[in-house]
Each structure stands twice: as structure tokens, then as C-alpha cells.
Scaffold this motif. Structure first.
Motif, PDB file in Angstrom:
ATOM      1  N   UNK A 185     -25.575  -0.429 -33.194  1.00 15.39           N
ATOM      2  CA  UNK A 185     -26.221  -1.299 -32.205  1.00 15.39           C
ATOM      3  C   UNK A 185     -27.438  -1.998 -32.793  1.00 15.39           C
ATOM      4  N   UNK A 186     -28.343  -1.216 -33.378  1.00 13.39           N
ATOM      5  CA  UNK A 186     -29.598  -1.825 -33.842  1.00 13.39           C
ATOM      6  C   UNK A 186     -29.364  -2.724 -35.055  1.00 13.39           C
ATOM      7  N   UNK A 187     -28.450  -2.315 -35.953  1.00 11.57           N
ATOM      8  CA  UNK A 187     -28.224  -3.138 -37.147  1.00 11.57           C
ATOM      9  C   UNK A 187     -27.444  -4.400 -36.813  1.00 11.57           C
ATOM     10  N   UNK A 188     -26.482  -4.295 -35.917  1.00  7.72           N
ATOM     11  CA  UNK A 188     -25.767  -5.496 -35.496  1.00  7.72           C
ATOM     12  C   UNK A 188     -26.730  -6.440 -34.788  1.00  7.72           C
ATOM     13  N   UNK A 189     -27.637  -5.873 -33.998  1.00 11.40           N
ATOM     14  CA  UNK A 189     -28.623  -6.694 -33.304  1.00 11.40           C
ATOM     15  C   UNK A 189     -29.559  -7.423 -34.252  1.00 11.40           C
ATOM     16  N   UNK A 206     -29.352 -17.532 -26.009  1.00  9.14           N
ATOM     17  CA  UNK A 206     -28.433 -16.515 -25.501  1.00  9.14           C
ATOM     18  C   UNK A 206     -28.155 -15.450 -26.555  1.00  9.14           C
ATOM     19  N   UNK A 207     -27.925 -15.883 -27.797  1.00  9.36           N
ATOM     20  CA  UNK A 207     -27.684 -14.914 -28.867  1.00  9.36           C
ATOM     21  C   UNK A 207     -28.932 -14.088 -29.159  1.00  9.36           C
ATOM     22  N   UNK A 208     -30.093 -14.711 -29.054  1.00  8.84           N
ATOM     23  CA  UNK A 208     -31.338 -13.977 -29.285  1.00  8.84           C
ATOM     24  C   UNK A 208     -31.512 -12.879 -28.250  1.00  8.84           C
ATOM     25  N   UNK A 209     -31.217 -13.186 -26.985  1.00 13.70           N
ATOM     26  CA  UNK A 209     -31.325 -12.176 -25.934  1.00 13.70           C
ATOM     27  C   UNK A 209     -30.299 -11.071 -26.138  1.00 13.70           C
ATOM     28  N   UNK A 210     -29.090 -11.447 -26.560  1.00 13.79           N
ATOM     29  CA  UNK A 210     -28.054 -10.442 -26.811  1.00 13.79           C
ATOM     30  C   UNK A 210     -28.475  -9.525 -27.958  1.00 13.79           C
ATOM     31  N   UNK A 211     -29.062 -10.120 -28.998  1.00 15.65           N
ATOM     32  CA  UNK A 211     -29.514  -9.321 -30.131  1.00 15.65           C
ATOM     33  C   UNK A 211     -30.617  -8.352 -29.707  1.00 15.65           C
ATOM     34  N   UNK A 212     -31.562  -8.841 -28.905  1.00 15.88           N
ATOM     35  CA  UNK A 212     -32.645  -7.982 -28.431  1.00 15.88           C
ATOM     36  C   UNK A 212     -32.107  -6.826 -27.609  1.00 15.88           C
ATOM     37  N   UNK A 213     -31.095  -7.092 -26.778  1.00 13.55           N
ATOM     38  CA  UNK A 213     -30.509  -6.037 -25.958  1.00 13.55           C
ATOM     39  C   UNK A 213     -29.849  -4.973 -26.835  1.00 13.55           C
ATOM     40  N   UNK A 214     -29.148  -5.399 -27.881  1.00 12.62           N
ATOM     41  CA  UNK A 214     -28.510  -4.442 -28.789  1.00 12.62           C
ATOM     42  C   UNK A 214     -29.559  -3.544 -29.450  1.00 12.62           C
ATOM     43  N   UNK A 215     -30.651  -4.164 -29.908  1.00 14.05           N
ATOM     44  CA  UNK A 215     -31.682  -3.391 -30.606  1.00 14.05           C
ATOM     45  C   UNK A 215     -32.387  -2.434 -29.651  1.00 14.05           C
ATOM     46  N   UNK A 216     -32.700  -2.908 -28.450  1.00 10.54           N
ATOM     47  CA  UNK A 216     -33.349  -2.037 -27.459  1.00 10.54           C
ATOM     48  C   UNK A 216     -32.450  -0.867 -27.095  1.00 10.54           C
ATOM     49  N   UNK A 217     -31.167  -1.141 -26.912  1.00 12.71           N
ATOM     50  CA  UNK A 217     -30.235  -0.068 -26.554  1.00 12.71           C
ATOM     51  C   UNK A 217     -30.141   0.960 -27.671  1.00 12.71           C
TER      52      UNK A 217
END
Length: 350
Positions: A185-189, A206-217
């Protein structure tokens, strides 16, 4: 070291010793017409000894030095003129040597030779090269088995060797099989968030928000893993959340006191957050990365426990001492403001 790996190492050692015996056969029967015989014998003995130590090595920390010295011995042998032709058995020995060298090359291609080549690299560079060498086998294994753990192994090797396109594919497949994988999750983000730097194309909101969500999760699933806090801090700084970013990066330093990957960003964040106090601004930019965000110590000693006078502090700051670098270019007003902060911390103590 696992049983199969140990067995392979022992077999490789036996092969290496056999080839060394073949290589040194002419030296054991040298002719009196060889003026380089003493030096050839010395280098051969040195090489034999190093090969023997490598074959029986138990302390892996010594391997790079031994292999470097073995390579130097071989290089010295190669620089000598060819030895005079042996009186008897030359053809047989040459054929045996050729077969032994071919066997050693085939068996040792993934062990000794790469290690010799890696001896001149830094530890990080060598690790990246070794990770890249593993990629084809790890990719094939993941595609063959279809298991999440194999995709994670492939993704880790790809990420560590900066082969980011493969890392995205591998981690993406791992998450399809199990979406609760913190590393994936964090590395893909972070790869998605920094894709613009890699491709030269701006990332969409949109991709930036998706990346942030992956890293936060990923950070929520594994808050005690240093990399979770490190990548979270970088992501938050990208979105201008300086205070939260600094908290995450300081948490990273707490979890991994030897980690130096965030030093520059931590210094920049502290400088931005301490613009109201000139002394704190100087401290954040020049001192905090070693002495802690509030002078409590870190890589360097605690400044709150210091008993140095103002004059002594000024001398250490401007001239340096021991591992402490000098800062002779500070303006008088900056130095005075910094000294005021340090003296205030001395009065406060811990």
C-alpha cells in the motif's frame, strides 16, 4: 543459513578448491627457467589461502574484504608473463583447467563473480544490483504461483533496485490478492505520488488523493514500521501539512534512530514552522537534525544538559569541536539569537 543454501556454498567451495589445485599445479612443478616463479608462487599461495577462508567463512561481514583481496591476487597473477611450458602433462593439465574453470564459472556466476564486481560499490549500490539480479527469477516465481507473498517478494526487489514499473505491477497484483498489505500500500502510493518525477508528467489531483489514501492506509495498518511513518511524512509534506508531516518524520526517527532518509526534509519543515523566532529558525536549519527538535539530544548530545558558558557555546558553534561541524558564516544577529535559545534551554533543563 538454510540447509540447501549451506550445501550449495559447500559444494561451490569444493569446486573452487579443485580449480585452485588445477591452477596451481604448474607452480608446484615450476621450471628453473621461470624468473617470476617466486612471485607467482606467493600470489598463488595468497589466492589459495583466501579461497580457503571464503569456503569456510562464517562471518559474512568479512566476505567483501576477502573477496577484494582474492581479486587483487588474481589480478597480480594475470599481470605476470606466462609461465614457461611445463615439461610433462601440459595438454592434460590445460584440458583439466579448462573444464574446472568452466564448472566454476557456471556454478559461481551468481556468487563469487558478482561479489567481486560489487566490492567497489557502496553498500546501497551493491544491494540495488543484487536486487536487480534477482528480478527475473522472482517475477517468474510470482507469475507461476500467483501467491501474494511471491508478488510481494518481486515487488520488494523491484522497488529496492529502482525498477519502479515492475514494482507497480508486482505490488498491484499483491493487493488484488490481499488488500491489507502495508508495504504494498505505502510503496504503491509513493510511486503513484512521485510518478511525475519519474515520467516528467504532472500527476492529476485525483491520482494524488488516491496515492495519499494508499499511504495513509499503509501507515494505519503498520504504524510501528519506520517506513510507514517515513513515507507518510513525505506525502503529508507534499500536501502542505507541515506539522503533521514533521510529527510523522520524527516518529520515523524514533522508530529507526539510525535512519537518515528524512534529515533534509525534517530540517526544512522545522525551518518553515519556526519562522517567528530567529534563534529557533537557525537551530532548526543547522542543529536540530543532530541535537533533536527541542535540544534534547539525538545523534548529538543534549543541549539542555549542557553546562557550557555562552562564550564556550559560541566558540564551539563557530569553530566546531570533534564531530561537531563549524558554522563560521552565521551572522552576529543569528548567532546571538541561537545562543539565547540554547541558554534558555540550559535554564529549563530536561
Amino acid at each position: 543459513m538454510t540447509g540447501p543454501v549451506l550445501l550449495n556454498v559447500l559444494l561451490l567451495g569444493l569446486v573452487a578448491l579443485a580449480c585452485v589445485w588445477l591452477v596451481t599445479e604448474p607452480l608446484r612443478t615450476r621450471t628453473p627457467d621461470d624468473p617470476d616463479a617466486p612471485e607467482r608462487a606467493r600470489l598463488g599461495a595468497e589466492r589459495d589461502r583466501l579461497y580457503a577462508e571464503l569456503a569456510a567463512l562464517t562471518d559474512e561481514a568479512r566476505r567483501p574484504d576477502l573477496e577484494r583481496r582474492a581479486a587483487l591476487a588474481l589480478r597480480g597473477l594475470d599481470a605476470l608473463p606466462p609461465a614457461p611450458r611445463a615439461r610433462r602433462g601440459t595438454r592434460t593439465l590445460a584440458l583439466a583447467l579448462l573444464g574446472g574453470a568452466a564448472l566454476l564459472t557456471a556454478v559461481g556466476a551468481v556468487t563469487f563473480v558478482p561479489r567481486w564486481q560489487l566490492a567497489s560499490l557502496t553498500a546501497d549500490e551493491a544491494a540495488n544490483v543484487q536486487a536487480a539480479l534477482k528480478l527475473p527469477a522472482l517475477k517468474a516465481q510470482a507469475q507461476r504461483s500467483g501467491r501474494a507473498e511471491d508478488y510481494l517478494a518481486w515487488g520488494k526487489a523491484a522497488f529496492d533496485s529502482n525498477t519502479f514499473d515492475q514494482a507497480v505491477t508486482a505490488y498491484g497484483n499483491a493487493l488484488k490478492l490481499d488488500p491489507r498489505q502495508p508495504e504494498a500500500l505505502r510503496r504503491l502510493g509513493i510511486l503513484l505520488l512521485t510518478r511525475g518525477e519519474q515520467t516528467g508528467q504532472a500527476i492529476s489531483a485525483e491520482d494524488a488523493q488516491r496515492a495519499a489514501l494508499l499511504i495513509r492506509t499503509g501507515a494505519q495498518l503498520a504504524p510501528q514500521e519506520p517506513e510507514s511513518q517515513l513515507l507518510l511524512g513525505f506525502a503529508l509534506a507534499r500536501f502542505g501539512e507541515d506539522q503533521a508531516a514533521l510529527a510523522a518524520l520524527e516518529r520515523y526517527r524514533t522508530l529507526d534512530p539510525k535512519g537518515r532518509d528524512a534529515d533534509e526534509l525534517i530540517t526544512a519543515l522545522r525551518a518553515r514552522l519556526n519562522t517567528s523566532d530567529p534563534g529557533l529558525r537557525v537551530y532548526a536549519a543547522s542543529c536540530a537534525s543532530c541535537h533533536g527538535p527541542a535540544g534534547g539530544g539525538g545523534v548529538g548530545p543534549s543541549l539542555r544538559e549542557s553546562t557550557l558558558t555562552r562564550a564556550a557555546l559560541s566558540q564551539v558553534i563557530t569553530q566546531g569541536k570533534g564531530a561537531m561541524p563549524a558554522y563560521p558564516d552565521l551572522k552576529p544577529a543569528e548567532l546571538a539569537a541561537l545562543l539565547n535559545v540554547l541558554e534558555g534551554w540550559q535554564r529549563e533543563g530536561q
